[in-house]
Motif scaffolding. Structure first.
Motif, PDB file in Angstrom:
ATOM      1  N   ASP A 135      -1.096   6.042  -5.734  1.00  0.00           N
ATOM      2  CA  ASP A 135      -0.617   6.992  -6.737  1.00  0.00           C
ATOM      3  C   ASP A 135       0.839   7.387  -6.457  1.00  0.00           C
ATOM      4  N   ASN A 136       1.123   7.671  -5.167  1.00  0.00           N
ATOM      5  CA  ASN A 136       2.498   8.010  -4.774  1.00  0.00           C
ATOM      6  C   ASN A 136       3.426   6.819  -5.001  1.00  0.00           C
ATOM      7  N   GLY A 137       2.919   5.603  -4.630  1.00  0.00           N
ATOM      8  CA  GLY A 137       3.720   4.382  -4.808  1.00  0.00           C
ATOM      9  C   GLY A 137       4.072   4.206  -6.287  1.00  0.00           C
ATOM     10  N   LEU A 138       3.099   4.475  -7.130  1.00  0.00           N
ATOM     11  CA  LEU A 138       3.305   4.341  -8.575  1.00  0.00           C
ATOM     12  C   LEU A 138       4.371   5.333  -9.070  1.00  0.00           C
ATOM     13  N   LYS A 139       4.283   6.583  -8.544  1.00  0.00           N
ATOM     14  CA  LYS A 139       5.265   7.600  -8.958  1.00  0.00           C
ATOM     15  C   LYS A 139       6.665   7.216  -8.487  1.00  0.00           C
ATOM     16  N   ALA A 140       6.733   6.596  -7.298  1.00  0.00           N
ATOM     17  CA  ALA A 140       8.036   6.304  -6.689  1.00  0.00           C
ATOM     18  C   ALA A 140       8.684   5.052  -7.270  1.00  0.00           C
ATOM     19  N   THR A 141       7.848   4.127  -7.812  1.00  0.00           N
ATOM     20  CA  THR A 141       8.375   2.819  -8.205  1.00  0.00           C
ATOM     21  C   THR A 141       8.751   2.777  -9.694  1.00  0.00           C
ATOM     22  N   GLY A 201       2.593  -0.705   0.390  1.00  0.00           N
ATOM     23  CA  GLY A 201       4.054  -0.689   0.296  1.00  0.00           C
ATOM     24  C   GLY A 201       4.523  -0.701  -1.153  1.00  0.00           C
ATOM     25  N   ASP A 202       5.744  -0.199  -1.322  1.00  0.00           N
ATOM     26  CA  ASP A 202       6.334  -0.244  -2.671  1.00  0.00           C
ATOM     27  C   ASP A 202       7.838  -0.460  -2.561  1.00  0.00           C
ATOM     28  N   THR A 203       8.412  -0.907  -3.683  1.00  0.00           N
ATOM     29  CA  THR A 203       9.865  -1.084  -3.723  1.00  0.00           C
ATOM     30  C   THR A 203      10.467   0.066  -4.530  1.00  0.00           C
ATOM     31  N   GLY A 232      12.014   5.323  -2.185  1.00  0.00           N
ATOM     32  CA  GLY A 232      12.139   5.545  -0.732  1.00  0.00           C
ATOM     33  C   GLY A 232      12.240   7.026  -0.390  1.00  0.00           C
ATOM     34  N   ILE A 233      12.228   7.305   0.895  1.00  0.00           N
ATOM     35  CA  ILE A 233      12.272   8.711   1.342  1.00  0.00           C
ATOM     36  C   ILE A 233      13.463   8.864   2.282  1.00  0.00           C
ATOM     37  N   LYS A 234      14.201   9.948   2.141  1.00  0.00           N
ATOM     38  CA  LYS A 234      15.348  10.182   3.037  1.00  0.00           C
ATOM     39  C   LYS A 234      14.830  10.391   4.463  1.00  0.00           C
ATOM     40  N   PHE A 282       2.021  21.088   0.695  1.00  0.00           N
ATOM     41  CA  PHE A 282       2.943  21.588  -0.334  1.00  0.00           C
ATOM     42  C   PHE A 282       4.363  21.029  -0.223  1.00  0.00           C
ATOM     43  N   TYR A 283       4.578  20.057   0.666  1.00  0.00           N
ATOM     44  CA  TYR A 283       5.913  19.448   0.703  1.00  0.00           C
ATOM     45  C   TYR A 283       5.951  18.369  -0.370  1.00  0.00           C
ATOM     46  N   ARG A 284       6.919  18.429  -1.241  1.00  0.00           N
ATOM     47  CA  ARG A 284       6.976  17.426  -2.328  1.00  0.00           C
ATOM     48  C   ARG A 284       8.387  17.314  -2.870  1.00  0.00           C
ATOM     49  N   SER A 285       8.653  16.125  -3.414  1.00  0.00           N
ATOM     50  CA  SER A 285       9.897  15.975  -4.171  1.00  0.00           C
ATOM     51  C   SER A 285       9.593  15.402  -5.555  1.00  0.00           C
ATOM     52  N   PHE A 286       8.389  14.755  -5.660  1.00  0.00           N
ATOM     53  CA  PHE A 286       7.998  14.249  -6.978  1.00  0.00           C
ATOM     54  C   PHE A 286       7.688  15.438  -7.869  1.00  0.00           C
ATOM     55  N   SER A 287       8.170  15.401  -9.088  1.00  0.00           N
ATOM     56  CA  SER A 287       7.854  16.528  -9.973  1.00  0.00           C
ATOM     57  C   SER A 287       6.403  16.388 -10.456  1.00  0.00           C
ATOM     58  N   GLY A 288       5.759  17.482 -10.631  1.00  0.00           N
ATOM     59  CA  GLY A 288       4.381  17.468 -11.135  1.00  0.00           C
ATOM     60  C   GLY A 288       3.338  17.426 -10.035  1.00  0.00           C
ATOM     61  N   GLY A 289       3.725  16.979  -8.854  1.00  0.00           N
ATOM     62  CA  GLY A 289       2.746  16.900  -7.750  1.00  0.00           C
ATOM     63  C   GLY A 289       2.561  18.259  -7.097  1.00  0.00           C
ATOM     64  N   LEU A 290       1.530  18.346  -6.267  1.00  0.00           N
ATOM     65  CA  LEU A 290       1.269  19.608  -5.551  1.00  0.00           C
ATOM     66  C   LEU A 290       1.790  19.557  -4.118  1.00  0.00           C
ATOM     67  N   GLY A 291       2.042  18.340  -3.652  1.00  0.00           N
ATOM     68  CA  GLY A 291       2.446  18.204  -2.249  1.00  0.00           C
ATOM     69  C   GLY A 291       1.245  18.281  -1.318  1.00  0.00           C
ATOM     70  N   LEU A 292       0.065  17.984  -1.858  1.00  0.00           N
ATOM     71  CA  LEU A 292      -1.138  18.031  -1.007  1.00  0.00           C
ATOM     72  C   LEU A 292      -1.683  16.633  -0.703  1.00  0.00           C
ATOM     73  N   GLY A 293      -1.262  15.636  -1.508  1.00  0.00           N
ATOM     74  CA  GLY A 293      -1.825  14.283  -1.388  1.00  0.00           C
ATOM     75  C   GLY A 293      -1.746  13.716   0.017  1.00  0.00           C
ATOM     76  N   LEU A 294      -0.564  13.713   0.638  1.00  0.00           N
ATOM     77  CA  LEU A 294      -0.415  13.124   1.973  1.00  0.00           C
ATOM     78  C   LEU A 294      -1.105  13.969   3.056  1.00  0.00           C
ATOM     79  N   ALA A 295      -1.128  15.297   2.837  1.00  0.00           N
ATOM     80  CA  ALA A 295      -1.843  16.168   3.797  1.00  0.00           C
ATOM     81  C   ALA A 295      -3.326  15.800   3.800  1.00  0.00           C
ATOM     82  N   GLY A 344      12.505   1.441  -0.730  1.00  0.00           N
ATOM     83  CA  GLY A 344      11.034   1.413  -0.784  1.00  0.00           C
ATOM     84  C   GLY A 344      10.388   2.027   0.460  1.00  0.00           C
ATOM     85  N   THR A 345       9.080   2.111   0.404  1.00  0.00           N
ATOM     86  CA  THR A 345       8.315   2.788   1.460  1.00  0.00           C
ATOM     87  C   THR A 345       7.077   1.973   1.816  1.00  0.00           C
ATOM     88  N   VAL A 346       6.726   1.994   3.112  1.00  0.00           N
ATOM     89  CA  VAL A 346       5.476   1.344   3.539  1.00  0.00           C
ATOM     90  C   VAL A 346       4.671   2.343   4.374  1.00  0.00           C
TER      91      VAL A 346
HETATM   92  P1  ADP Z   1       2.188  14.898  -4.116  1.00  0.00           P
HETATM   93  O1  ADP Z   1       0.738  15.237  -4.155  1.00  0.00           O
HETATM   94  O2  ADP Z   1       3.027  15.927  -4.693  1.00  0.00           O
HETATM   95  O3  ADP Z   1       2.504  13.517  -4.449  1.00  0.00           O
HETATM   96  P2  ADP Z   1       2.243  14.065  -1.404  1.00  0.00           P
HETATM   97  O4  ADP Z   1       1.792  14.890  -0.286  1.00  0.00           O
HETATM   98  O5  ADP Z   1       1.388  12.943  -1.791  1.00  0.00           O
HETATM   99  O6  ADP Z   1       2.534  15.055  -2.577  1.00  0.00           O
HETATM  100  O7  ADP Z   1       3.669  13.526  -1.066  1.00  0.00           O
HETATM  101  C1  ADP Z   1       4.629  14.429  -0.597  1.00  0.00           C
HETATM  102  C2  ADP Z   1       6.022  13.909  -0.856  1.00  0.00           C
HETATM  103  O8  ADP Z   1       6.243  12.728  -0.074  1.00  0.00           O
HETATM  104  C3  ADP Z   1       6.264  13.469  -2.255  1.00  0.00           C
HETATM  105  O9  ADP Z   1       6.598  14.549  -3.086  1.00  0.00           O
HETATM  106  C4  ADP Z   1       7.435  12.548  -2.046  1.00  0.00           C
HETATM  107  O10 ADP Z   1       8.631  13.275  -1.887  1.00  0.00           O
HETATM  108  C5  ADP Z   1       7.141  11.853  -0.763  1.00  0.00           C
HETATM  109  N1  ADP Z   1       6.473  10.558  -0.942  1.00  0.00           N
HETATM  110  C6  ADP Z   1       5.179  10.272  -0.771  1.00  0.00           C
HETATM  111  N2  ADP Z   1       4.928   8.964  -1.013  1.00  0.00           N
HETATM  112  C7  ADP Z   1       6.096   8.412  -1.357  1.00  0.00           C
HETATM  113  C8  ADP Z   1       6.491   7.068  -1.725  1.00  0.00           C
HETATM  114  N3  ADP Z   1       5.631   6.068  -1.789  1.00  0.00           N
HETATM  115  N4  ADP Z   1       7.803   6.860  -2.015  1.00  0.00           N
HETATM  116  C9  ADP Z   1       8.679   7.876  -1.958  1.00  0.00           C
HETATM  117  N5  ADP Z   1       8.358   9.141  -1.607  1.00  0.00           N
HETATM  118  C10 ADP Z   1       7.093   9.397  -1.341  1.00  0.00           C
END
Ligand code: ADP
Length: 458
Positions: free
Chosen positions: A359-365, A387-389, A392-394, A405-418, A440-442
């Protein structure tokens, strides 16, 4: 019940030293008994010498002559024997007193002094009779009384003194040792107690400093790590609450503002207004569901239903769910995984992990990008790489992406990776990330191959 550790130690050590002392008392008795037997044997030998000597003197004169045998009697006295000689009709020929009286005064005094006859007579041993023979014919008898030589008494007194001394030394050492060892033992326990009390009162920064490698030092290390984890948990809890409050405030304020606007007549009460309200409420619901999902992920360690999963088919099924979304963005999707590869995991939780990452890969790509899943075996682990192209993440953001709650994608909650991290941890696995900003990110999940037999295995 005895409460003080010091007293317990003192009693234990005293009991041990008492046992040691009583065994030395038994040893003393045995040694004295042995010594007495040795002395008696020695005296028997002396009696034999005296009888042989008396019989020799009788043979020489053909009769008992007091003057002739007085020398033998004096000699017997010097050997520690008080004697009486009787002829074969039972008449006294001579005894020790008579023989001594026959000595010149100087000799008499000396003999008495050396033999200690005056002193030892008080012990009053019985006289024992020994027959005297010449050529198979009884010629009389010898009465013998053993005088205590004094050597025996000296030996016994010495061993008693030695015993008393060891009693004093061992007793003193026992007390000193129990004081030292109990202090050594109780001090760290007291320190641990103080730290535990401080933690109980809410001072989670409290730690104990106990050096060494013994059980108490290990207990202190365990205590410190427990205190540290409590402190971390507490700070995470506070942070989570403030994050949740912050996340809730935005939609709730928006809803409140809109309703107030409607009450004041600024916002018209119509379908659009209600739709906007509904969207804010949906956002609230979305947040609550996300929090619920995170709480479930945290509790999942206790509820995993692990099984062997054929990864190729499993990954393909998940990828298929994204088919339409990938097509809309013209994204190329790819799976690289051996057909026979298996992994031990809870299928529901594992698919949750992979869906979140895809889902994150889809948002990022962006349009025309590529997303892939690669899986295989690596040392003791099975890896799944997503992985995705995409964007990427700084580098400076990488350490924070797994935080709630850390996020940069708009609309997300920042809970997915946690949530992903909690689920991977529950499987005793690890998650790693490599990313190049703009390229990109892997994400790589590593799950232990032998992942059965855990307490968590539901
Ligand atoms: P959300 O639920 O908002 O997507 P996540 O916890 O899943 O939050 O991700 C936190 C943040 O990590 C995202 O807002 C984004 O900034 C960064 N991130 C996660 N996956 C990717 C990715 N594949 N490519 C670029 N940035 C990513």
């Amino acid at each position: 019940m005895i409460k003080s550790l010091w007293l317990k130690l003192l009693i234990t050590l005293s009991t041990i030293s008492l046992i040691a002392l009583s065994s030395s008392l038994i040893l003393r008795e045995l040694m004295i008994k042995d010594f007495r037997e040795f002395l008696e044997g020695e005296l028997e030998d002396r009696v034999y010498w005296v009888t042989a000597d008396l019989e020799g003197t009788y043979e020489k004169f053909g009769e008992w002559k007091a003057e002739a045998i007085s020398e033998d009697i004096t000699w017997a006295l010097m050997l520690g024997l008080e004697t009486k000689v009787f002829d074969n009709e039972g008449r006294l020929v001579i005894d020790t007193d008579k023989a001594i009286n026959m000595l010149p005064p100087l000799m008499k005094r000396r003999t008495l002094a050396i033999s200690g006859l005056g002193r030892e007579r008080r012990d009053k041993n019985e006289f024992v009779a020994y027959p005297l023979f010449l050529g198979g014919k009884e010629i009389g008898s010898l009465g013998v009384r053993f005088l205590k030589t004094g050597r025996e008494n000296i030996y016994i007194k010495r061993s008693d003194r030695f015993l008393l001394l060891s009693l004093l030394i061992i007793g003193g050492l026992t007390i000193i040792l129990s004081i030292i060892s109990s202090r050594r033992l109780t001090k760290p326990i007291e320190r641990l107690n103080t730290a535990a009390e401080a933690i109980g009162e809410g001072n989670l920064k409290s730690r104990v400093n106990i050096s060494g490698t013994d059980e108490l030092a290990r207990l202190a290390a365990t205590f410190n790590s427990m205190a540290k984890s409590l402190e971390t948990q507490e700070s995470l809890r506070k942070k989570l609450i403030s994050n949740i409050a912050h996340e809730l405030r935005t939609p709730v304020s928006a809803i409140k503002g809109e309703i107030e606007g409607m009450i004041d007549g600024i916002i018209p009460i119509n379908k659009e207004g209600l739709q906007s309200l509904n969207e804010e409420i949906s956002r609230l619901k979305f947040l609550i569901e996300g929090l619920e999902e995170l709480a479930q992920a945290q509790a999942s360690t206790l509820m995993l239903r692990k099984q062997s999963i054929n990864l190729h088919q499993f990954l393909k099924n998940i990828m298929d769910r994204f088919h339409r979304a990938f097509r809309d963005k013209n994204i190329t999707a790819e799976i690289r995984c051996d057909e026979g590869l298996t992994v031990t995991a809870d299928p529901e939780r594992l698919s949750q992990i992979i869906i979140n990452l895809l889902d994150n890969g889809l948002k990022a790509t962006g349009q025309g990008g590529k997303i892939w899943i690669a899986a295989g075996a690596k040392d003791f682990d099975t890896y799944i790489e997503i992985g995705d192209t995409g964007c990427g993440i700084k580098q400076e953001e990488l350490p924070f992406i797994f935080e709630r709650f850390y996020r940069s994608f708009s609309g997300g909650l920042g809970l997915g990776l946690a949530i992903v991290k909690e689920l991977v941890d529950a499987h005793n696995g690890r998650i790693e990330v490599k990313s190049e900003y703009g390229k990109g990110t892997v994400f790589t999940i590593l799950l232990p191959k032998n992942n059965f037999g855990e307490a968590a295995n539901g």
